[in-house]
Structure formats: C-alpha cells, structure tokens
Scaffold this active site. Structure first.
Site, PDB file in Angstrom:
ATOM      1  N   GLU C 117      37.713  63.413  76.836  1.00  0.00           N
ATOM      2  CA  GLU C 117      38.467  64.659  76.722  1.00  0.00           C
ATOM      3  C   GLU C 117      37.715  65.624  75.809  1.00  0.00           C
ATOM      4  OE1 GLU C 117      41.362  65.260  78.201  1.00  0.00           O
ATOM      5  OE2 GLU C 117      42.544  66.608  76.951  1.00  0.00           O
ATOM      6  N   LYS C 250      54.663  47.579  77.808  1.00  0.00           N
ATOM      7  CA  LYS C 250      53.846  48.301  78.790  1.00  0.00           C
ATOM      8  C   LYS C 250      54.664  49.157  79.741  1.00  0.00           C
ATOM      9  CE  LYS C 250      50.379  44.856  77.959  1.00  0.00           C
ATOM     10  NZ  LYS C 250      49.518  43.777  78.346  1.00  0.00           N
ATOM     11  N   ASP C 326      45.087  46.709  73.285  1.00  0.00           N
ATOM     12  CA  ASP C 326      45.577  46.499  74.641  1.00  0.00           C
ATOM     13  C   ASP C 326      45.970  47.857  75.211  1.00  0.00           C
ATOM     14  OD1 ASP C 326      46.936  45.896  76.976  1.00  0.00           O
ATOM     15  OD2 ASP C 326      47.879  44.103  76.153  1.00  0.00           O
ATOM     16  N   HIS C 422      57.163  87.091  65.415  1.00  0.00           N
ATOM     17  CA  HIS C 422      58.002  86.028  64.895  1.00  0.00           C
ATOM     18  C   HIS C 422      58.162  86.044  63.400  1.00  0.00           C
ATOM     19  CE1 HIS C 422      59.434  83.710  68.171  1.00  0.00           C
ATOM     20  NE2 HIS C 422      58.389  84.153  68.816  1.00  0.00           N
TER      21      HIS C 422
END
Lengths: 429, 429, 429, 429
Positions: C117, C250, C326, C422
């Site tokens: 990424e 999972k 995992d 804002h």
C-alpha cells in the site's frame, strides 16, 4: 333458532369457538348482512361468559370495552380477528399542539398517545415546546414503499443468476411481472424487484407503492401473482416461501435500515441556543456530545444496527396502539438515527426514520378509538391524493419522536450538570 | 369551587392542561384522597371536550373507554400517565387452551391477544393443537434479570480501567455498591455489575433481580444510588448519563441477545411425524429445511442480530398490549431464535427468547383490562415466591410464540407443495 | 539413497508430494536430526522444480526467498507448513521512531510494515510526528485472554441449563475442568468458562491466559481436555464441534468486540491545537466532527459491528505480515473504535482495539524476517514475565493504528477545506 | 557524488530517510531512468544499515529478501512503498491440482498459499480430493464492481433529498457525472451511483467496473471527478470526505454483504455420499447439520453479519499474501456464507462470497513472488478481455475456500463420532 339456544349449544361444546359468529349469524339472524355486526357482539359476549365460567372470574372491563371491527364486503362477512371476547384498553393521553412544517402535515397538531409509560406525555410536551419556540419542525417523507420478498429455489446457482439478471435488466420479463402484480390492484404500483442471491436461491424483494394502506397483505398477494408469471417463463422456479425474511417484516434488520420499508422520514429543527438553555437548562453542545457518546458510541458497542437513538420506541409504540397500526411492526419501525450538531449558535436536531410502517386505511385503523385518534390528526382514511394521509401520519410521528429524543437527551445531559464544564470544553477554554 | 368553574377556567386557558387533575382535586374535592380517581375522570372528560371543540369532532369511543389508572400511595396521588383523555381500545381475542409443562406455568391455559392482525388467533390455535396433540410444551426460564447501564467518564482510559478492575474483583467496593443499590428495595437484589470500557468511559451494566415487576424504574434508581458510592471512592468519576444504551432498553441490540435482559426462555415440543402431517399436511423435514433457509440464512442475509424467527413479534405485541406491558419493549423482547430438528421420527421444535421484558406488577399491569387478562392466566400481581408470576407469564408467552412460528413455517412449507419432493430429499432417495 | 534418486522417484510420481520431506530425511539423511532442515530445503526445491516443469515457467523469486520454518522437538520433526516450495515476499518498509508511553512498550520505536500500500508508511510518519510532538502516546492492555468455544449437545434444554448452571457457580466442577485444562500446560491458565445456551446446546467459551503465544492451538487442546472431565460427570454430553463459532476465530463478530479476544487495547494522545494545525493544516474540531460522521454515523449506516474506524486494517495487516502473525486473524483483529474529542484546546485522540490477536512466540514468529521484525521492536520470543512481549507488541500496534487513523481523518478533513467554516461553527460564530 | 557520500550524509542526518531514494537517484545516478531501480536498492540497504546500527542487530533476512517494486512511468519514478528496507517473507506452500469448471477458470489448478498455518495445505488437499472425485467444482462470478462512497453535505435534508432524487432518476445529471467519472479512464466504467441519505448528508456509493485492477484508487479519483460536476449544478454541495465508510473498505460491513463489492462469487460441488464417507469417514447429513449449528446458529449468536463459515479467512489470507493483494481487505473479503444440503444421496456443498476484492494488475501483483504466484495459476497481468484474469483468480479463490470449509466441517463432524447417531437421525430411525 334463538340466541339462547346457540349459547347453550356452545356451552355444551356442540358449537366450536371459532364458528360461533357464523353460527349465530346463520341460525339466529338468517345471514342478514345488517346483523353481522350484532352477531359478532353476541359471540364475543358468549365466548367471554364461557371464559368467566371456566376461570371462575368476571371480566367486566373486557366486555365493556368491546369494539366492533367487523366488516361486510358485499355479502362476505369478516370478523376482523378470530375468537373475539371484547377489547383491551390502554390509557390514552393527548399532547400538543406541535407546529409541523411538513409537506403533508402542515400546521399545529395534537397527538394521541396510548401508553402506560409515565412521563412520556410530559416529555413530549417539553420537546414540543422546544419545537414551537423554534418556529416548528421540518418533516420530509424521502421514500415510500412496502416490500415483500418471496424465496424461490432453482436447480443451481447459475440458473438462479440467469433469472436474477433477467429481472434486473427491466425488460419484458419485468414488465410482465409488473403487470401481473398490479392486475388486481386499484392503488398499488410495483416500483421494483431486487434479487438477492444466496447459492441456488433468490430472495426477490418486491417494492410496492401502496397508497394509504400499510400494504403487507396486498404486497404478499401481488408478489405471489408475479411469481406465477416468472414460473411460466422459468418452470424450474420453485416457490419456497412467501417470504424468506428479506422483506423484513416484524424483525429488526439492516436491509430495512439501508434500503427502506414503509415510509423513510427525515426531520429537523433549528433551535437557538437560548431556547435549549431556557427549556432544558443545558448548553446545546452537551446535547451534541451525549448524542455521540450514547446514541452512536454506546449503541455501537451494544451491537445494534437500527437503534441509534435514546428511546423513540416509546412514542412509536404509543402512537401505533392509539391509531390501530400493526403493533408487531414496532420492532423495525422504531429504527432511528438521531442527529445533533451545532450550526453557529443554533442546535440542528433531527432524526432519520428509515422504515416506519404505517397506514390510515385497513387493519385496525378504520374503527373505534383508532379511527378517532386518526381523526384528531385529520389523517383518517384514504388521502387525496392516495398515500397523502399515510405520509401525513408519518410526518407527525417523525415530529413526535424527534421531540421525544431531544427531550430525553437534553434532560439527561442536564441531570448530570455537564453544562458548565462542557461549555468550556466546546469553546476551547 | 364547582367542577363547572374549573371546566370554564380550563376552557378559557386559565388552567393548564397538565394541571387539570390536581386543580380539580384541590379546588373541587379539597384533596380528598377518595376523590382522586374521580378528579382524574373529570379532567380527562373536560380535556377531551376541549379537543372535541378544537377539532370540531366527537370522540365517543375514547371517552367511553376511559380507564382508571390512578394511584394514591398514602397521600401522594399519581395520574398514571399525564394529560389523559380516555382509553384506546384494541380488539381482544382468546385462544387456547394450550397445555404447558413449565416450572411456573403448569396446566392448560387460555391466552388473551390484543391485536388487529387477522389470522393470528387462528394460527395460534393450529399451533396449540400441535402442542396439545404432542402432550404439551416444555418451557424454562433460564435467566432472569433486569439491567441498567449508566455511562460514567474518567479523566483517561487508565483511570477507567482501574475502576473497572476494582468493580470486577467483587471485593469491598462491589459490596458497598450492592448495599447502596439494595438499600431502598424490598425485592430487588443486585446480581452483578459488568463494566464495558470504551476509551475513558465505562458503561456499567447493573444486573438486578426484580421480582414480578419489569424493574426498569427501580434499576435506574438503584444503579444511580450505587454510582454515588462509587463517586465517594473515586471522586473523579463523572456521571454522563443514566444510560449509555448498553442496557439496552427499547432498541434491538446484540448485547441483550448474548447476555440476556428480562427473562431468557427456552421452549420445546417433541412432535410425532404424524401429528405434523395431520395438522399441517407437510412432512416435518420441510419445517426443518425452511427454518434453516428462512429463519437463519434469510435472516442473516437481511442483516439481523435478533430476528431468527418467522413472526414472533405478532404474539409478543398482542400479549404485551393485552396485559399492560411496556409496549416499546416489543422492540427487543421479540428477539428470538427458532429451533427445528428431527430426532428419529419426531420433530423437535422450540425457541430461545433471550430478552423478554415483562411484569405482572407495576406499570399498566394492575388495572382495567390488563389486570383481567393477567387474571385469565392466573398470573396477576405479585407471585409467591416473588418473581414466580412474572416467570409464569414468561413461560406462557414462550409457549405462544413457539406455537405461532411452528404454525407459520409449517403452513408456508405446505403452501408450496414441498412435501413430496422433500421427503425424498430428506430420506436420500 | 541419493537425493537425485528421490528427486527422480518424485518426478515419476512414486513419491507423493506430501511425503517428500520425510522421504528425503529418512532415505538420504537417515533421520539425522541435524539434517531435517536441509531435507526440507531440498524438498521445496524439488517440488518447485516439478511445478516449473508442469507450468513451463521459472519461479526464481519463490526459490530464492525460501525460508526455513522447520522445527525439531526432541526427535519429532515438523515442516511448519505442508508442501513448501519457497517463500512469498512482501515489500518491507520501516517507520518511526514513535514515542510510546505504555506499560510494556516504553521509549522510541521503529516499526516494520510489510505492505504493498503506497502512502501507508508516509501516513504513519505524519501520525507519528503528531504523537511525538505531543510527548508520546499512552497505551494500555486492558484485557488479555484467548478463547475457544466448543459446542456441546444435551438431550434437552433443561439438561443444558443444568450444566450451564453447574459451570457458572464456579464450584467443584469448574475446578476439575480447570485442572484438566491446565494439566499439560506450563504457561496457560484457565480464567473462566462462560456458557451460552441455544436450545439444547451450549457453547462453552473458555478464557485462557496464554503468555506470549497467540494461544489458539493450546486453547483448543486444553478446552477439549476440560470437556472430557465434563463428560465424566455428565455422560449425556455430546461433543458437536471443537468450536461452534462463538470463539470467534477468523470472522468479524460482536462477541469479540463486547467480551474481548486476544489483547484489548486502549490508547490516547493529548494533542495541542497548534500541533494539529501545523501538521495537518486543519482545526482539531474538524477531526472530531469527521470522526463522528464517518467512523460512527457512516459505519452505522453501512452496518458494521466492529468497523468504527477509518482504515486501521492497513496497519494491522502490514504488521501482522511483517511479524509472522496468523494473517487470517486480521479479520477480527482490525475491529476498532476511534475516539476524538476536544478537551479545552487539546484534541484527545485514541482508539479501542477490543480483540487484537497476536504472539511473539509460536506460529510464524520465530524464524526468518518475522523474527527480525520482532527484534527491531525488541519483543521477539518469550517475555519476562511471560506475556509481556506479546503485550508490548500489542501496545506498539495500538500506537501505530492510532497514528494511522489520526493521519487519515485529519488529512481527509483538510482535503476538503473544512477548516475555516468549522472553526466558526465549533466556536459558535 | 558517490553513493558512499550519500550514505555518510544520511547516517549523519543530513539526508532525510524519506528522501533517500531520490537523493541517490539524483546525486549518484543523475536521474538516469534505468538506474531508478538500483537507487532504490541502495537506499533500502543504507536505511537498513542505519536500523542495524541503532538496534545493534543484524537483519540479514530482511536484506536478502529485498524485492524490487519500483516503477518508472515515462520519467516519473515511484518507490512502490515508502522507506523500504527489504522484504518480509512468508512460507509458501503449493496445493493442487483442483479441477475447476468455472467460466474463467477452467481446468486443473495448482494454488500458492503463503501462510504460517500448519494443516492449511493438508486440509485443502483433502477438500480438493473431494472436489476432484466429484468431477470438479462449479464457480461463477455473479457480480463484479468496485465501490467508493464519498460523503457530501447539504444545508438541509430537503436539499439532500432533491439531489438524491436527481441522481437516482438517471437523467442528464447522472450522464454528466458518468462522463466525468470515466474521462481519464481506459478501462473503468461507471455502472451506478446509489445515494444513501442520513439527515442533511448523502453517502454517494459509486459502482465501477475496473477490469483486472482492484480499482480502489481509480474509483476514488473518478468519483471525486464526478462530484465536481455535481457541485457545478449544485454549488451548495460540500465535500466532507472522500469516503464516509459506506464503500465499505477494510472493515466488515453488511452493505458489502448485501450489495456486493469486488467480485461476488457462487460455487458448488455435487458430492456423492460415498465420496464424503471415503474421504471424511462421516455421513454427509452430519455436514449439513454442523453447517447449520455452527456456521449459522453459532455465528448468529456470536453476532456476525458476514462470518457464516468455518474458517475461509485462512485461505483468503494465504492467497492474498501470495498474490500481492491488498491484505487489509482480508477483513471484508473473507465474508462468506456456506451452503450444505442433501439432494437425494448427494451432498450439495458451496459458498457465497459476496465481496472478494482482488486484482491481477496493479498494487503488489506485478512483481516478485506475487507475480510468480499469479503465473502459477495463469492469471497474471491484464486479462483478455479486460477483467477476465481477475475473475479467473476470483473463481480459483472461491474453489479453494469451498474446499477448505468442506474439509473443516466434515473433519469436525467426524472427530466427534457423530456419524452413526446422525445417520439414524437423518434417516428417521
């Protein structure tokens, strides 16, 4: 045959409970259509008498509050519900007026609330005061459709996909199904059929416009008719269930929240800071904060898909009972997202109700106190144009739940003296 | 002062609507405790009259069905709900008897159903027949507690964790909080406090045993008392809200499904194949299959956390209205998992209702038709021992929803002529 | 026998792929324990060669990046995974240092990120700058347990309840089950067993403390041992599955969010307004607002039970791959709630990670680049005391995801020039 | 300038870590495009050296497994990811062949699995045997689209509704937005824009066809372009965020399950009873039962919206890492419903994967071992026609997860000796 004879036979077990109305009508009133209502009243009374005997008690309230919900369409009599014994009464309060600036609900409204919840009416009054002092509440019906999702089965997923694609392309098949779905209807229009595939099965979610009726019954019937057309083209289609729970009816579900069912409503109020402070003794920033912490973060942690509010179900339930709605639908109709944010010195407060399922025609809406409660709000019976009365009622309920959650959140915020500390916090001091 | 004078002043706007009961009681009846009920009746009538004037309509049904839900505790009068105008009536049917082999509900029961839903009573009758022909339904209350989850705030997550740990170790702090929580109570017992941390905030979920009352109000008050003790030890604790939505009250949520709220019920029936075939004209394997496809797979695809059933909300709603329950709680009380599996030639059918919130004492349960409906089932008022009446009612409702879902699934399975094909399928031919 | 002979037999199909390692070890290396690793390397190479032949391609990268994950415990050889052909490489970047003020992670840390990424490392750097400029990030492991939930079946719900009650009372039965569960373990402790009933079945959720290992395998084995003890007392207990999905492993689930699994982490940073403005060119109030609109309201509308964040899965995935975790557990380990609120002129920003499942011992953590990546953070292997290394890693990951979401939300807020409008809004102008 | 000089300046802190690649390329290689790759390699090595110095350790694995993921488009160099130091290695196993009868995947396939999970490869082998012995697995891509859902804000809900309606009617506005969205694209097509309203805000979910790339980046850019067109017509539109979490990317959500994201896959195998019995030593009815009890009932009780499976995330994760996918998307890509039912003496077993997000072009798919792993399955790079390679990969992954869950459920069923008792049960004895 005399009524007393039927009564006797019934008490002796020779007439079954579920046949009592018809037997009285046939035997005592010789099927006189004008006497159907009376036959029902007698049946309820006799049935209740038997229950009193069996339980060795008296049920005067149930008897006294009997309500006539029979109908006679042509010469077809219906009892409304089966095995009636009388009526159940819920205390009814009145609250208002509240100023609503909706499309269908315009003006000042009194609202009937059937409830056993102390403080509900009082709370709404406070919320209504905030609304009225702010010039009223804006309400919008943004979507309006009733859904039914029959479950069909194909030999394998590929065939299921083929049919889904055929329906989705909105071609000849869709038009034929639409025609079949609308055939028997005066008001209902089929808007869409959305297939959801799961293995070799399709949940076909039918979207109908159903005017002022809630529309479940017609949607069931009409979608069933459309499936017959589908089976003509695809004989391997096997109907598994009139619904596979993707409608979704009478269960909380995310599909209703995301894609709507019944009326989808938006509301909002622009409330000056001073109004909030005067009524609730709290700074509006506290309302914004508590809405985030409780209605979003708390609700998310609790694991909800529809309950992003403080307690709108109270008002939904009270108005559903009062106006003869299908009260099992309180389950999903109370799905609600509450909005609170500052715009300069104003609090913008409102709600999104994605799936409010209501009617002003059919079911329990046409008779007794339900009819009167709808009359209080001038939205009884069919609207002109069709659907406008149900939408009006939807906007009124939208206004009420907004007032209720505003009151509760502001009151809770106040209760814990957040005010001072949070003004500082919100203003960066 | 005469009643007519108060009426006049009210209509002229000199008496506020929310004060009407008290003004009549004080001015006309000179605070005579025996007249409080009558004062309320007059107030409702006058208030309704004004509504009739304003709307230019007559609301005879609302007036006629007025129900007295006032109380006078010592000399403290309460109105039940505010701004009453009368009563809302829902048609009431009776269904039964059904044979229940519960711990608290034993024997044959008739059930009152307040509903506008045609076919509901009839459907239950068919389900009850299956139960009765199978020797009755077993019902068990497996958990029983009411929860309230105040939201507190600490300066930072570490402090929040420290307090959570202190509560969880069930030592001195817990005992002091328990004592404070139970101080004002005759019946309620604090069972547990479970902290859920989210950043620097804790949702403290209090678990109470509350006897035959639903218990929300007492749980609110008692948990609030316990928080005061917590603040004595940890002055930095800031109360943010009496509830942060982890109770969860009046919203569908997974925390209620997983950890329970109100009564958690299990039911089951062992139904011979022939019974299913006789009554529903369908093989029991079809019931097992449709339960999977619709109540689990369909519901999962629809995105629900609580709606693993066909339509139990219908019965829940009808019995809640009939017996004066808090009808906003239909939302989560209708959470339900349906079980259907074959055991040899028998269908084992039952439900898990994780969070049924009911009462036989307090709220709307003590007067009018609600009281009578509870009497029909012999579970009105406080039970002996405390809690046994509410548990009895829970078991009865459990029996009813089981019958209803059995009927609906079996009927839908039959409707589509699954029978033949599926026997083959289930038997591996 | 020569290696070339085995190779030949394998290519001729006389040796099965799954037996290749053992055959080489036995036939070529005569079960020399020191040669087990080499046997694996040869097997992978030969297996890959065959794949190259079959596909008529060359896989040099896979071969070159072979990683040795074999073990030899006493004389029991394991391959790590079956049918190895080499290694898969993910680009590895380094980010930091970030200042962490945790209990287990204290000081300045560099973090390894295995990812494809683009912008992930850069984004973390910006987030880390905000942390470092604010004096560091506070991290806390608030819960730490691994769960396994076998599914057992009883003849009926009543029996199931009886067993649930027996376990819940924490008496003799629980102690025996605990003893059985801990019998074979040096590190693991059984903390609790929580029964969840559904009809006649119980999901027994076992809670273990598992030191520095992730703990799934031991939890499976030890809970299985405990069930044997349960069956001794209740022979009618039937084991249905080692897990009935209530662990939950999972899969994203609310039970993990609510009750925790692995490490539950809290983090927070106190960031001065000027720091936010300098780094992100945005007022901190915009971060607060976007966190509400996107991470809570948007996520709620999307229908999530765990995804109340912008993109923490990116960092979780990158660190899981880098450190040999995992990776299927990325699914639930990326459950995350993001917090953002103003405290005076400071932005308090942090996260709750309820179920981060990680290890520094076992699985893929002990060899190759995974081992090195753990070494970079000084948390490889067993901690002293046991569990402290895994908790340290948990705190580091908590710091990283906090930085990442801060960066993303602040950057998105800035991107749309919300800043000016804002500030006005938040300050009530 | 020499490389050693840059190295020296870097170690002295005169060159920033994030600039190292560019500085080397410019100073040492004088921006020679052919040297960009080499510059990156040097930068990684130097950076790693510094890390070794700081930590006083050696990271030979990370260095040795360096992977070149740089690109040079024209004269625009990219690093792939920032601050590279080398590569992270995950053990890679090979499994297969499995016979797939898909539309895009036809024939016998070997699959690469990058994992640390022992037994994963072995389990898949057993599942593949069942598939192969049954003549192969059928796989279908039923939907294929990438979504991006920017969040926009309007002054009030009415205006928001107006815009939603304008988009939904698919008229001129939609066409203009579509044109803008597709302007820069060679492959991507805008399929739809679906507005979701929440108060005064709209989440606009854009649906794109994106060929063989996963499509997130292009979808972000193109939807942003379309919003600009929207703002031209409605200047009051304020962009709040490129995404408001309704995409939903990298979080488990029901919107992806219901409406799809990436590829939606259906698979099924028709497995003879004897095949199940031979391989798994269990009757197929036990598989059907455990699928219901664990994957549906257990998962429902656990509170999941996407996890109706045993452990498909294992295979998803292993194949995502192997083939260079965006591993944060394991979170939602592992959403899966497992189907198991008897058809006569055959077990029909399959899965629905509603939102598998994958690519064979872009991201990590084009280089190193990822490229090789895609080559093993002959689905690397752009497909002909576009999209066919990504769909092929989707079908292969679908086959693998089906095999994996079949193996796990059947194995668990067997493990507990259900076989005998359940045959009786299923056959009604």
């Amino acid at each position: 045959m005399e009524l007393s004879d039927v009564r006797k036979e019934f008490l002796e077990g020779k007439v079954k409970s579920r046949e009592l109305e018809l037997v009285i009508w046939e035997k005592v009133f010789e099927k006189n259509p004008d006497k159907w209502s009376e036959a029902n009243s007698h049946a309820a009374s006799i049935r209740l008498e038997e229950l009193e005997n069996k339980t060795n008690r008296k049920f005067e309230g149930i008897r006294k509050n009997y309500v006539d919900n029979t109908t006679m369409r042509g010469d077809v009599p219906t009892t409304g519900i089966e095995q009636k014994v009388g009526g159940a009464v819920v205390p009814l309060g009145i609250v208002g007026p509240v100023k609503i600036n909706g499309k269908h609900a315009k003006g000042d409204f009194y609202l009937p609330l059937a409830t056993n919840e102390a403080a509900l009416v009082a709370g709404l009054n406070r919320g209504f005061k905030a609304i009225n002092d702010s010039g009223g509440i804006k309400t919008i019906v943004v979507k309006d459709h009733m859904t039914r999702a029959p479950l069909i089965e194909l030999p394998d997923p590929e065939k299921a996909r083929g049919i889904a694609n055929d329906i989705e392309k909105k071609g000849e098949l869709f038009q034929k199904m639409k025609k079949a779905a609308e055939f028997e209807s005066r008001v209902s229009k089929l808007l869409d059929i959305q297939p959801f595939q799961i293995g070799r099965r399709l949940h076909l979610r039918f979207y109908f416009q159903t005017g002022d009726s809630m529309g479940m019954n017609s949607a069931t019937k009409y979608s069933s008719n459309a499936i017959k057309v589908l089976k003509e083209k695809y004989p391997e289609v096997k109907m598994k269930s009139l619904t596979g729970n993707l409608c979704t009816d009478k269960k909380a579900s995310h599909i209703n929240v995301l894609l709507g069912r019944g009326k989808s409503i938006e509301t909002y109020i622009v409330i000056p800071r001073e109004t909030i402070k005067n009524i609730f003794k709290v700074e509006p920033e506290c309302v914004v904060e508590l809405n985030h912490l409780k209605n979003y973060q708390g609700s998310s942690l609790a694991g909800t898909l529809s309950g992003f509010n403080a307690n709108v179900a109270n008002t939904i339930a009270a108005m559903f009972i009062a106006t003869g709605q299908d009260c099992a639908q309180i389950t999903e109709s109370s799905s609600c997202f509450v909005h609170a944010e500052m715009d300069g010195d104003n609090l913008i407060f409102g709600v999104t109700l994605p799936c409010l399922e209501i009617a002003t025609v059919g079911g329990g809406t046409g008779f007794g106190t339900a009819r009167e409660c709808l009359e209080i709000m001038e939205c009884h019976g069919p609207g002109d144009p069709p659907g406008s009365n149900a939408r009006k009622l939807a906007e009124i309920i939208g206004a009420a739940v907004t007032a209720q959650d505003l009151n509760l959140i502001a009151t809770e915020a106040h209760a814990h003296e957040l005010a001072e500390s949070h003004i500082k916090l919100a203003r960066g001091k």
